[in-house]
Structures are given as C-alpha cells and as structure tokens.
Design an enzyme around this catalytic site. Structure first.
Site, PDB file in Angstrom:
ATOM      1  N   TYR B 146      -0.969   0.796  -5.983  1.00 33.44           N
ATOM      2  CA  TYR B 146      -0.757  -0.600  -5.958  1.00 33.44           C
ATOM      3  C   TYR B 146       0.101  -1.314  -5.355  1.00 33.44           C
ATOM      4  CZ  TYR B 146      -0.717  -5.482  -7.869  1.00 33.44           C
ATOM      5  OH  TYR B 146      -0.719  -6.767  -8.182  1.00 33.44           O
ATOM      6  N   LYS B 150       0.221  -3.808  -1.968  1.00 31.07           N
ATOM      7  CA  LYS B 150       0.862  -5.102  -1.802  1.00 31.07           C
ATOM      8  C   LYS B 150       1.747  -5.201  -0.628  1.00 31.07           C
ATOM      9  CE  LYS B 150      -1.566  -7.276  -4.850  1.00 31.07           C
ATOM     10  NZ  LYS B 150      -2.434  -8.409  -4.526  1.00 31.07           N
TER      11      LYS B 150
END
Lengths: 254, 254
Positions: B146, B150
């Site tokens: 994740y 980002k």
C-alpha cells in the site's frame, strides 16, 4: 559469486553489453522476452517478466539478479510501462524473496530524474564548467512515464530491502552509446556510459557489499551533472572513459 | 473555488469526514466505488477509478480534484494496489490534463515512509521528548505494498506537475481516528489526524497557492515525528487538535 546470476532483459542493449564483456565471468541464466535469433551461450528462458510462471524456472537456485527487462523506450506509454516495468519489477522482487535470492541489481534510469533538468538549469548543466550535481538522494522527478516506472522500480526495491533484507543496487543508467559518445548531443555526452564502464559497474554491483543504494551509471565525463562519488565509494567503480576525451575519429580502445 | 470539485473515494473514511464538514463549502461531484447506501447530497457517479470511461463524466468541467479513491488497507496485496491505487491515480491525472483541471489534492499516506520507523528509531520516535522529524523531502520508504502505491502516486503527481503545470498537493495522512486519538497506540497518537483537522487541511489544500508539495496531514500532537511546518507555511494549516490533550473521556468538541 559462485551461484548462477539471473539476467533479465538479456536481449536488450545493456544486456548484450554485459554478456559480451562479462559472459565468461558469471554462471548466467538469461530471460529473453522473445526467442533470440542466435542460440545463447547460457541457459535461458523466454517469457513475460511480469509472469511468475515464466520467470520462476530461471530464478530457482540463483544467487543474484541483474534486472534489466522492461520496455526501454523513453516514450513508452503507460499501458506498456505499467505491466512490463512496474509489475515486472515487482514480480522479480517477489520471486527473489520466494526463492531466497538476496541481491538485486536494478537498471534504473536517468529518466527517473529527467525533470530535474529544468528550463532554468539547462543547457548550463550539460557544460563542463557547471558544477550542479544530482547524487541519488533526491526525491524522484521523472520526465516521462518510463521515468515514473523506473522511479517506482527503485521504491519497490526500497520496500524489499527494508522488509526482507535483500541487497539492492539501483543503477540510474545514463546514455549507453556504442564505442564513442553521442555526437552533437550535449546531454548525451554529459551522461555517456561507455560499454566497458557499463560492464564494470554491473560487475562491481554484483560483488560489493551494500544494503540499498542508488548510484548513477555514467562514465567520468567532464560535463557530467550526475555524481559518481557514491558509485566509487560503495561499489569501487573506476570508470575508464570520459566523453571529453573522444577525438571524434576512432572508437575507444578496450 | 467556484468550479465543481471532484471527490474520488467519496464513500471512504476520509471522504466521509470531508463531506460531513465541507459538504456545503464546495460544489462537489462524487465518485463512489459502489452504489452508496444513502442517496448523496451531491451529483455522483459510481465506477472504477482506473477506468477513464467511468471517471470522465465526473471530471468534465471540474476545477480541482481531491483524489482519495483506492484500496485503503495497509495490508492490501499487490494485485489490488496495482490497479486500484497506482493505475487509478494515473487515470485521475491523465483525465485531469485532458479535461483542463489544474489542481489535484492527493491522499498519500504515512505508509509511504513507514519503513523510516526502523528498529533503531522506534519506539523513541513515538515519544514527545524525541525530536526526530520527517519533513516530506525524504526519499520514499514504504513499509508495505500500500505504501509503495502511495509513494508511486506522489511520483505520478510529480511528473504531471513538471510536465503539465498542474498544482499538486500530496497529503501524507496519518491516523484518522474518530473524535479522539487511538487508545493505547503510541504510533497512532503520534500521527493522529482529528476529523476537523482532516477537513481543514483538505480545505486549505483546495485554496492555497503552490506548485508541487508533500505535506504531512496530522494534528499538532506533542509526540509527532512528522513535521507540520510545511503544511503551516504553504497551506496555512492551523491544526486545532493534539492527541496529548485528550483527557480520556469525552470526544473533542468542535
């Protein structure tokens, strides 16, 4: 390095330079995207770098990876770099962990920081008298989608180093031209990487001790705006060539 | 901001906090991943953020985007963050250029630098007396996939800012908890973002003048290890809350 080394993108320009000059120095295993025209001198597989089923047979038992595979075009569209470069690099690291391979040398690119060449800085940074230097600690600044994919590949490596302890060396490769620097192209001369320096820096990256590194892969060009200090210090890189020394006639000697 | 503002990920936690507190302040257009349970108070579409056909009707005529959509789970697997977060963010920027939208506020995350919390630094950095700070200029260091997605979203924004001049504000959101800080969780308290501070920083990011920014979105917590100086300076962010001031009983007042 006694164990085999997986070379992905074996059919590409950098891959061919490495195989020509380091072919006998390592027990290579090769990944080609498509069937090579001539039978390679080393065991090989063909397939998609982002497909674990294609890559796994070449990863098993390897001691290190030199990961070059991907769409090499600076103008490559997103729909190509997303699967080939970004997903492909994730596949390589993920398989490396699964197969216990603890070193990855990744072909990043000058394009990961291409937009650092702002209108205010150019063309001065391409001149010998300008002392602006990028040193590899900068926040990425890609100038095209290929550059986005290379910066992302570096960050994927950062994650795998931090999480699994894999040694990761990202080489931001400059302009790998033939036996002489690009002609009438200041930028290309500033970031020229001669074939023998290309082979040397990859050789050193397979042998040196490090954790996570980002280095510039260029020759010792007078007009460089990428620092090669980190490559010298950590890898023991000793470039032999300098674009300024080319006299415009013969190829550089070995 | 007189023009409509596209809010992607309207059904998520951050989206809901923004709509609750800034619902009347902007002419919102919403993108939901699936049909919301209650009829929204603003025009909306449902669809996949990575599919231009789904997103374009909401992008047309917008003046800015607050881009929150994506898989929000820190433990999300690569097969989810690659399409939803990485490809999705590229789609948003690509459509923004096509539709002439010149400002994107991107929900980045503390996870983009999660691996900066090394064994040597923790747990000290979660304490008020420790003065270690990340300030947003660091090379990304994600602690999960994740976080890779980002960090990549930030770099996609860097490219679109440099190439097309879009104003880009990346907010590395901390721990958006309810009306009080996370209990018995030092790290969460250090990076707590209260709902009203969350609304304020997004509001400021829609109004301030900037080129490309990376700021931390946290409250003014005594134990913070993210600097909020850049958010104060560039956005005029004035956080109202501090995890250390919560007395353990009531919710913080408005």
């Amino acid at each position: 390095m006694d164990e085999p080394v997986l070379l992905t993108g074996a059919g590409g320009h950098v891959g061919q330079v490495i195989l020509e000059r380091l072919g006998d120095k390592y027990d290579w295993r090769l990944l080609y995207h498509s069937q090579p025209a001539e039978e390679p001198n080393h065991p090989y597989v063909t397939g998609e770098v982002q497909d674990p089923a294609d890559v796994r047979p070449a990863m098993e038992g390897a001691g290190a990876v030199v990961h070059l595979a991907g769409d090499p075009r600076p103008e490559a569209p997103w729909d190509s770099v997303l699967p080939n470069n970004i997903d492909g690099t994730h596949t390589i690291y993920d398989l490396a962990v699964q197969e216990g391979v603890d070193r990855v040398v990744f072909a990043s690119s000058n394009h990961a920081v291409g937009a650092a060449e702002t209108d205010k800085r150019t063309p001065d940074i391409y001149r010998s008298e300008d002392d602006f230097r990028l040193d590899g600690t900068e926040y990425p600044r890609p100038g095209n989608k290929y550059g986005i994919s290379k910066a992302t590949g570096e960050i994927i490596g950062r994650y795998y180093h931090d999480t699994y302890g894999i040694s990761v060396c990202n080489i931001r490769i400059g302009n790998l031209n033939e036996e002489y620097p690009p002609v009438d192209y200041d930028r290309g001369q500033a970031m020229w990487l001669s074939p023998r320096d290309c082979a040397q820096i990859h050789d050193r990256a397979l042998r040196a001790d490090y954790g996570f590194e980002i280095v510039y892969g260029i020759s010792d060009n007078d007009s460089k705006y990428y620092s090669i200090e980190r490559a010298r210090e950590v890898l023991g890189y000793e470039p032999q060539d300098n674009a300024a020394e080319w006299d415009g006639t013969e190829k550089l000697s070995e």
